[in-house]
Motif scaffolding. Structure first.
Motif, PDB file in Angstrom:
ATOM      1  N   UNK A  67       0.703  -1.332   0.004  1.00  0.00           N
ATOM      2  CA  UNK A  67      -0.059   0.139   0.073  1.00  0.00           C
ATOM      3  C   UNK A  67       0.810   1.163  -0.231  1.00  0.00           C
ATOM      4  N   UNK A  68       1.896   1.248   0.723  1.00  0.00           N
ATOM      5  CA  UNK A  68       2.750   2.482   0.670  1.00  0.00           C
ATOM      6  C   UNK A  68       3.414   2.794  -0.646  1.00  0.00           C
ATOM      7  N   UNK A  69       3.854   1.528  -1.254  1.00  0.00           N
ATOM      8  CA  UNK A  69       4.235   1.681  -2.781  1.00  0.00           C
ATOM      9  C   UNK A  69       3.318   1.984  -3.630  1.00  0.00           C
ATOM     10  N   UNK A  70       1.910   1.476  -3.628  1.00  0.00           N
ATOM     11  CA  UNK A  70       1.200   2.132  -4.239  1.00  0.00           C
ATOM     12  C   UNK A  70       0.846   3.515  -3.928  1.00  0.00           C
ATOM     13  N   UNK A  71       0.626   4.132  -3.010  1.00  0.00           N
ATOM     14  CA  UNK A  71       0.547   5.346  -2.639  1.00  0.00           C
ATOM     15  C   UNK A  71       1.751   6.260  -3.071  1.00  0.00           C
ATOM     16  N   UNK A  72       2.838   5.758  -3.105  1.00  0.00           N
ATOM     17  CA  UNK A  72       4.091   6.796  -3.658  1.00  0.00           C
ATOM     18  C   UNK A  72       4.064   6.781  -5.258  1.00  0.00           C
ATOM     19  N   UNK A  73       3.558   5.871  -5.909  1.00  0.00           N
ATOM     20  CA  UNK A  73       3.323   5.596  -7.445  1.00  0.00           C
ATOM     21  C   UNK A  73       2.265   6.654  -7.752  1.00  0.00           C
ATOM     22  N   UNK A  74       1.042   6.343  -6.934  1.00  0.00           N
ATOM     23  CA  UNK A  74      -0.203   7.212  -7.124  1.00  0.00           C
ATOM     24  C   UNK A  74       0.179   8.918  -7.131  1.00  0.00           C
ATOM     25  N   UNK A  75       1.096   9.143  -6.130  1.00  0.00           N
ATOM     26  CA  UNK A  75       1.426  10.568  -5.832  1.00  0.00           C
ATOM     27  C   UNK A  75       2.534  11.008  -7.121  1.00  0.00           C
ATOM     28  N   UNK A  76       3.556  10.061  -7.484  1.00  0.00           N
ATOM     29  CA  UNK A  76       4.118  10.312  -8.541  1.00  0.00           C
ATOM     30  C   UNK A  76       3.485  10.600  -9.800  1.00  0.00           C
ATOM     31  N   UNK A  77       2.499   9.919 -10.196  1.00  0.00           N
ATOM     32  CA  UNK A  77       1.540  10.092 -11.403  1.00  0.00           C
ATOM     33  C   UNK A  77       0.880  11.160 -11.406  1.00  0.00           C
ATOM     34  N   UNK A  78       0.322  11.454 -10.052  1.00  0.00           N
ATOM     35  CA  UNK A  78      -0.261  12.830  -9.990  1.00  0.00           C
ATOM     36  C   UNK A  78       0.276  14.040 -10.043  1.00  0.00           C
ATOM     37  N   UNK A  79       1.634  13.863  -9.758  1.00  0.00           N
ATOM     38  CA  UNK A  79       2.493  15.219  -9.786  1.00  0.00           C
ATOM     39  C   UNK A  79       2.979  15.334 -11.336  1.00  0.00           C
TER      40      UNK A  79
ATOM     41  N   UNK B 239      -9.413   8.280  -0.762  1.00  0.00           N
ATOM     42  CA  UNK B 239      -8.705   9.230  -1.503  1.00  0.00           C
ATOM     43  C   UNK B 239      -8.035   8.551  -2.618  1.00  0.00           C
ATOM     44  N   UNK B 240      -7.416   7.228  -2.431  1.00  0.00           N
ATOM     45  CA  UNK B 240      -6.823   6.409  -3.428  1.00  0.00           C
ATOM     46  C   UNK B 240      -7.717   6.253  -4.529  1.00  0.00           C
ATOM     47  N   UNK B 241      -8.951   5.876  -4.306  1.00  0.00           N
ATOM     48  CA  UNK B 241      -9.889   5.638  -5.344  1.00  0.00           C
ATOM     49  C   UNK B 241     -10.337   7.016  -5.938  1.00  0.00           C
ATOM     50  N   UNK B 242     -10.558   8.101  -5.288  1.00  0.00           N
ATOM     51  CA  UNK B 242     -10.769   9.312  -6.325  1.00  0.00           C
ATOM     52  C   UNK B 242      -9.553   9.688  -6.995  1.00  0.00           C
ATOM     53  N   UNK B 243      -8.374   9.666  -6.409  1.00  0.00           N
ATOM     54  CA  UNK B 243      -7.118  10.069  -7.410  1.00  0.00           C
ATOM     55  C   UNK B 243      -7.255   9.152  -8.513  1.00  0.00           C
ATOM     56  N   UNK B 244      -7.266   7.711  -8.183  1.00  0.00           N
ATOM     57  CA  UNK B 244      -7.214   6.945  -9.279  1.00  0.00           C
ATOM     58  C   UNK B 244      -8.115   7.463 -10.470  1.00  0.00           C
ATOM     59  N   UNK B 245      -9.347   7.793 -10.028  1.00  0.00           N
ATOM     60  CA  UNK B 245     -10.471   8.238 -11.186  1.00  0.00           C
ATOM     61  C   UNK B 245      -9.856   9.419 -11.657  1.00  0.00           C
ATOM     62  N   UNK B 246      -9.522  10.351 -10.895  1.00  0.00           N
ATOM     63  CA  UNK B 246      -8.816  11.701 -11.565  1.00  0.00           C
ATOM     64  C   UNK B 246      -7.671  11.230 -12.634  1.00  0.00           C
ATOM     65  N   UNK B 247      -6.928  10.458 -12.133  1.00  0.00           N
ATOM     66  CA  UNK B 247      -5.726   9.949 -13.091  1.00  0.00           C
ATOM     67  C   UNK B 247      -6.341   9.447 -14.373  1.00  0.00           C
ATOM     68  N   UNK B 248      -7.160   8.668 -14.543  1.00  0.00           N
ATOM     69  CA  UNK B 248      -7.887   7.826 -15.593  1.00  0.00           C
ATOM     70  C   UNK B 248      -8.546   9.002 -16.262  1.00  0.00           C
TER      71      UNK B 248
END
Length: 193
Positions: free
Chosen positions: A146-158, A177-186
């Protein structure tokens, strides 16, 4: 000269036989020691050491080396000369640490960013790993994923300049927040599945 068959003659003969036997045993021991040295390689080592000693004796002696400048303080000065003193380097603390506010400051280099394709591939891989977590997986491994997943999500959002609050969100509400951010990235065009 003692006559044959006398005690003195027998004593002389037996002494001579004893001396010959002792000489033969000593010669046999010497041969065994020599063979042992040959088989163990000690003989070649001794020959090489003798050769090196002869070569060093044939060489002219080296001139003495000049004293090192770093240790000039330890050598006594000549007559009427003061010992050389080392100057501390500019901008450094006497104990070797850099003094604050002195000298040149390091230029801040921007962080090297990974290409978006690699970040997306990591995100897809981590998503797959998190969805197929076996039931008996240790909790530390799940938290690490989960920590690695969060880091990659933040990196993609940046990289895509998508606003996020994932790092500020408390642990209990982080999944939302993970699900919301994943939807925003898509929505921004990142293929995550």
């Amino acid at each position: 000269m003692p006559s044959a068959g006398s005690v003195a003659a027998d004593l002389t003969t037996s002494s001579l036989h004893l001396a010959v036997i002792i000489a033969m045993v000593a010669a046999g021991v010497a041969v065994l020691v020599w063979l042992l040295r040959v088989f163990t390689g000690q003989r070649q080592h001794d020959v090489a050491a003798q050769r090196r000693a002869r070569e060093q004796a044939d060489r002219p002696p080296r001139p003495p080396a000049a004293p090192a400048t770093r240790f000039m303080e330890a050598t006594p000065p000549g007559p009427g000369l003061a010992p050389p003193r080392r100057r501390p380097a500019a901008g450094h603390h006497p104990a070797g640490r850099r003094a604050p506010g002195t000298g040149q400051q390091r230029a801040v280099t921007p962080a090297v960013r990974r290409p978006l394709q690699l970040v997306a591939a990591d995100l897809r891989r981590l998503t797959r790993e998190l969805t197929t977590v076996p039931g008996g997986m240790p909790m530390a491994r799940r938290r690490g994923l989960l920590a690695a997943y969060d880091d990659v999500l933040v990196e993609a959002a940046d990289l895509l300049q998508v606003p996020h609050r994932l790092l500020d969100t408390p642990e209990g509400a982080r999944e939302f927040e993970r699900l919301r951010l994943l939807g925003e990235l898509e929505a921004a065009g990142l293929v995550t599945g």
